[in-house]
Design a protein around this motif. Structure first.
Motif, PDB file in Angstrom:
ATOM      1  N   ALA A 277       0.583  -1.179  -0.010  1.00  0.00           N
ATOM      2  CA  ALA A 277      -0.150  -0.011  -0.057  1.00  0.00           C
ATOM      3  C   ALA A 277       0.767   1.109   0.024  1.00  0.00           C
ATOM      4  N   GLU A 278       1.962   1.100   0.925  1.00  0.00           N
ATOM      5  CA  GLU A 278       2.299   2.571   0.689  1.00  0.00           C
ATOM      6  C   GLU A 278       3.794   2.848  -0.264  1.00  0.00           C
ATOM      7  N   ASP A 279       3.824   2.195  -1.408  1.00  0.00           N
ATOM      8  CA  ASP A 279       3.960   2.068  -2.865  1.00  0.00           C
ATOM      9  C   ASP A 279       3.315   2.562  -3.445  1.00  0.00           C
ATOM     10  N   LEU A 280       1.929   3.090  -3.926  1.00  0.00           N
ATOM     11  CA  LEU A 280       0.878   3.631  -4.334  1.00  0.00           C
ATOM     12  C   LEU A 280       0.960   4.809  -3.675  1.00  0.00           C
ATOM     13  N   GLY A 281       1.325   5.785  -4.629  1.00  0.00           N
ATOM     14  CA  GLY A 281       1.206   7.304  -4.564  1.00  0.00           C
ATOM     15  C   GLY A 281       0.385   8.352  -5.449  1.00  0.00           C
ATOM     16  N   PRO A 282       0.628   9.743  -5.561  1.00  0.00           N
ATOM     17  CA  PRO A 282      -0.676  10.315  -6.245  1.00  0.00           C
ATOM     18  C   PRO A 282       1.270  10.610  -7.139  1.00  0.00           C
ATOM     19  N   VAL A 283       0.412  10.934  -8.308  1.00  0.00           N
ATOM     20  CA  VAL A 283       0.650  10.581  -9.736  1.00  0.00           C
ATOM     21  C   VAL A 283       2.343  11.615  -9.603  1.00  0.00           C
ATOM     22  N   ARG A 284       3.411  10.505 -10.151  1.00  0.00           N
ATOM     23  CA  ARG A 284       4.802  11.211  -9.900  1.00  0.00           C
ATOM     24  C   ARG A 284       5.050  11.112 -12.180  1.00  0.00           C
ATOM     25  N   MET A 294     -12.225   4.342  -5.523  1.00  0.00           N
ATOM     26  CA  MET A 294     -12.264   4.323  -4.430  1.00  0.00           C
ATOM     27  C   MET A 294     -13.508   4.225  -3.534  1.00  0.00           C
ATOM     28  N   ASP A 295     -13.664   3.551  -2.699  1.00  0.00           N
ATOM     29  CA  ASP A 295     -14.644   3.211  -2.177  1.00  0.00           C
ATOM     30  C   ASP A 295     -14.320   3.454  -0.733  1.00  0.00           C
ATOM     31  N   TYR A 296     -13.811   3.699  -0.129  1.00  0.00           N
ATOM     32  CA  TYR A 296     -13.572   4.273   1.554  1.00  0.00           C
ATOM     33  C   TYR A 296     -12.565   4.751   2.198  1.00  0.00           C
ATOM     34  N   VAL A 297     -12.569   5.463   3.154  1.00  0.00           N
ATOM     35  CA  VAL A 297     -11.178   6.072   3.893  1.00  0.00           C
ATOM     36  C   VAL A 297     -10.959   5.357   4.787  1.00  0.00           C
ATOM     37  N   GLU A 298      -9.668   5.533   5.802  1.00  0.00           N
ATOM     38  CA  GLU A 298      -9.150   5.211   7.017  1.00  0.00           C
ATOM     39  C   GLU A 298      -8.402   6.067   7.182  1.00  0.00           C
ATOM     40  N   GLU A 299      -8.393   6.703   7.864  1.00  0.00           N
ATOM     41  CA  GLU A 299      -7.648   8.075   8.052  1.00  0.00           C
ATOM     42  C   GLU A 299      -7.524   7.348   9.961  1.00  0.00           C
ATOM     43  N   LEU A 300      -5.652   7.324   9.699  1.00  0.00           N
ATOM     44  CA  LEU A 300      -5.242   7.148  10.493  1.00  0.00           C
ATOM     45  C   LEU A 300      -4.267   8.327  11.353  1.00  0.00           C
ATOM     46  N   GLY A 301      -4.787   9.660  11.047  1.00  0.00           N
ATOM     47  CA  GLY A 301      -3.668  10.674  11.634  1.00  0.00           C
ATOM     48  C   GLY A 301      -2.688  10.602  10.679  1.00  0.00           C
ATOM     49  N   LEU A 305      -5.500   4.880   4.824  1.00  0.00           N
ATOM     50  CA  LEU A 305      -5.463   4.008   3.734  1.00  0.00           C
ATOM     51  C   LEU A 305      -6.796   4.775   3.146  1.00  0.00           C
ATOM     52  N   VAL A 306      -6.541   3.899   1.882  1.00  0.00           N
ATOM     53  CA  VAL A 306      -7.698   4.553   0.693  1.00  0.00           C
ATOM     54  C   VAL A 306      -8.354   3.504   0.337  1.00  0.00           C
ATOM     55  N   HIS A 307      -9.259   2.238  -0.117  1.00  0.00           N
ATOM     56  CA  HIS A 307      -9.177   1.597  -0.025  1.00  0.00           C
ATOM     57  C   HIS A 307     -10.685   1.307  -1.460  1.00  0.00           C
ATOM     58  N   GLY A 308     -10.599   0.771  -2.039  1.00  0.00           N
ATOM     59  CA  GLY A 308     -10.222   0.347  -3.331  1.00  0.00           C
ATOM     60  C   GLY A 308     -10.288  -0.360  -4.424  1.00  0.00           C
ATOM     61  N   ARG A 309     -10.433  -0.233  -6.007  1.00  0.00           N
ATOM     62  CA  ARG A 309     -10.344  -1.492  -6.769  1.00  0.00           C
ATOM     63  C   ARG A 309     -10.236  -0.440  -8.359  1.00  0.00           C
ATOM     64  N   ILE A 310      -9.250  -1.535  -9.135  1.00  0.00           N
ATOM     65  CA  ILE A 310      -8.885  -1.110 -10.234  1.00  0.00           C
ATOM     66  C   ILE A 310      -9.416  -2.532 -11.078  1.00  0.00           C
ATOM     67  N   PRO A 320      -0.415  10.435   2.151  1.00  0.00           N
ATOM     68  CA  PRO A 320      -0.826  11.476   2.831  1.00  0.00           C
ATOM     69  C   PRO A 320      -2.195  11.548   2.968  1.00  0.00           C
ATOM     70  N   VAL A 321      -1.585  12.618   4.229  1.00  0.00           N
ATOM     71  CA  VAL A 321      -2.496  13.532   4.859  1.00  0.00           C
ATOM     72  C   VAL A 321      -3.546  14.521   3.437  1.00  0.00           C
ATOM     73  N   GLY A 322      -2.020  15.054   2.945  1.00  0.00           N
ATOM     74  CA  GLY A 322      -2.751  16.095   2.055  1.00  0.00           C
ATOM     75  C   GLY A 322      -3.463  15.592   0.755  1.00  0.00           C
ATOM     76  N   ALA A 323      -2.987  14.207   0.506  1.00  0.00           N
ATOM     77  CA  ALA A 323      -3.279  14.220  -0.993  1.00  0.00           C
ATOM     78  C   ALA A 323      -4.988  14.114  -1.198  1.00  0.00           C
ATOM     79  N   GLU A 324      -5.372  14.428  -2.553  1.00  0.00           N
ATOM     80  CA  GLU A 324      -6.509  15.256  -3.214  1.00  0.00           C
ATOM     81  C   GLU A 324      -6.534  14.184  -3.260  1.00  0.00           C
ATOM     82  N   LEU A 325      -8.368  13.463  -2.926  1.00  0.00           N
ATOM     83  CA  LEU A 325      -8.924  12.651  -3.211  1.00  0.00           C
ATOM     84  C   LEU A 325      -9.888  12.552  -4.005  1.00  0.00           C
ATOM     85  N   SER A 326     -10.343  11.488  -4.230  1.00  0.00           N
ATOM     86  CA  SER A 326     -12.032  11.625  -5.762  1.00  0.00           C
ATOM     87  C   SER A 326     -11.887  10.686  -5.947  1.00  0.00           C
ATOM     88  N   GLU A 327     -13.661   9.973  -5.859  1.00  0.00           N
ATOM     89  CA  GLU A 327     -14.162   8.860  -6.097  1.00  0.00           C
ATOM     90  C   GLU A 327     -13.706   8.299  -7.262  1.00  0.00           C
TER      91      GLU A 327
END
Length: 365
Positions: A277-284, A294-301, A305-310, A320-327
């Motif tokens: 999970a930590e090896d997936l990130g925002p676009v680089r 995206m299905d749902y998010v677990e906030e860990l402080g 953890l962003v759960h979803g599907r491909i 990261p907490v500041g990452a922009e999220l969308s469906e």
């Protein structure tokens, strides 16, 4: 102190049921080994065979180079710490810690000195005259450890000693156990089903599944280079993402994307592709992109953890907490961080450090 050599050890019950099958583990003098795996994988049975509480069907166990298959538990020079503490309720802390030494006819002055030393080490001095019912769970577990320490055994055997404690106390107690083992330098074999506990305590992990060893290695070796899909899915929280893929020549397809490999892979056909999970990130820039719903998010402080599907396959990303999220969003990853497993579930080495994306579908089912 002593080494422990477990050589081709099996446990076969009536009816031919194998609880443990041909296990080989060499434990060095002073090493802390953790047996980890799900319930029913054979880890406690293996520990009990080392302790002499369970007979050995096949193979040999050596402690300090002495075969102990037929040696009584009391004569193996080991001390066990159980999950239920196994304290005598009518005895004080002092009496519980001294009991084993009294049975061995140890001189009283030596008993008093050993108990005092262990009580000081475990911060039990204020509780020596209390009975177990007047202690907290953590204090009772420290008494059980103190009873083991005073014997100065060749090896400690721990059978899920923290499973009855609450989450916060478990964290502090495992730190105490690790610190204590390093201070004493006593060879230790520890059983747990908790992979986080195993990772934080062990010099080396032994991952068991169905009575067999899946992998032996340091916690970081097992985490970063899992030997099988079982290890990949069991070690780590969250578990490694495992996706269906296929390799044809130098093309790797993991729907809905395809990657070219730097050379033709040694393997061809269906594969399981793993990524943490930590090896997936925002676009680089320069990294492959992965369409994600995206299905749902677990906030860990400190992270989320962003759960979803491909497509139809589940995926979890640690962002990261500041990452922009969308469906509907896009993630990226370093191909060198991918793991590959064959049809038998065993690890494949494909060398993908130079892989690059050649086509990306933007449709997510």
């Amino acid at each position: 102190m002593a080494s422990i050599d477990i050589n081709q050890v099996s446990k076969i019950y009536d009816g031919g049921v194998r609880a443990v099958s041909a296990v080989d583990i060499q434990i060095a003098d002073g090493e802390f080994i953790v047996l980890v795996g799900p319930s029913g994988c054979g880890k406690s049975t293996l520990l009990r065979m080392v302790a002499g509480l369970e007979s050995i069907s096949e193979g040999t166990v050596r402690i300090a180079e002495r075969v102990v298959n037929k040696v009584e538990p009391a004569d193996r020079d080991i001390a066990m710490v159980f999950q239920n503490y196994a304290l005598y309720p009518h005895m004080t802390v002092r009496q519980n810690m001294a009991y084993g030494l009294k049975n061995r006819k140890t001189p009283k002055a030596e008993i008093d000195a050993r108990v005092a030393e262990a009580a000081r080490m475990l911060e039990l001095e204020p509780y020596l005259e209390r009975k177990p019912r007047a202690l907290s769970g953590g204090q009772r577990q420290r008494v059980a450890m103190g009873r083991a320490i005073v014997r100065k055994p060749a090896a400690f055997l721990f059978d899920e000693p923290l499973s009855n404690l609450d989450a916060k106390l478990r964290v502090s107690m495992r730190g105490e156990i690790r610190k204590l083992q390093r201070r004493l330098g006593t060879t230790s074999l520890y059983v747990t089903h908790d992979q986080l506990e195993a990772m934080t305590l062990a010099d080396r992990l032994v991952v068991l599944n169905g009575g067999r060893i899946e992998q032996i290695g340091t916690p970081l070796e097992v985490y970063h280079r899992p030997a099988s899909t079982f290890v990949a899915s069991f070690i780590g929280s969250p578990a490694m993402n495992l996706l269906n893929g296929r390799i044809d020549g130098n093309l790797l397809s993991v729907w809905p994307i395809s990657l070219t490999l730097s050379a033709q892979a040694a393997h061809s056909g269906d594969v399981t592709v793993g990524i943490r999970a930590e090896d997936l990130g925002p676009v680089r820039d320069g990294m492959p992109r992965l369409p994600f719903r995206m299905d749902y998010v677990e906030e860990l402080g400190g992270s989320r953890l962003v759960h979803g599907r491909i497509g139809t396959q589940a995926l979890c990303a640690s962002l990261p907490v500041g990452a922009e999220l969308s469906e509907d969003m896009v993630l990226s990853f370093d191909p060198a961080r991918l793991h590959f497993f064959g049809a038998d579930g065993r690890r494949l080495e494909l060398g993908l450090s130079q892989a690059s994306a050649v086509s990306v579908s933007t449709t997510v089912a």
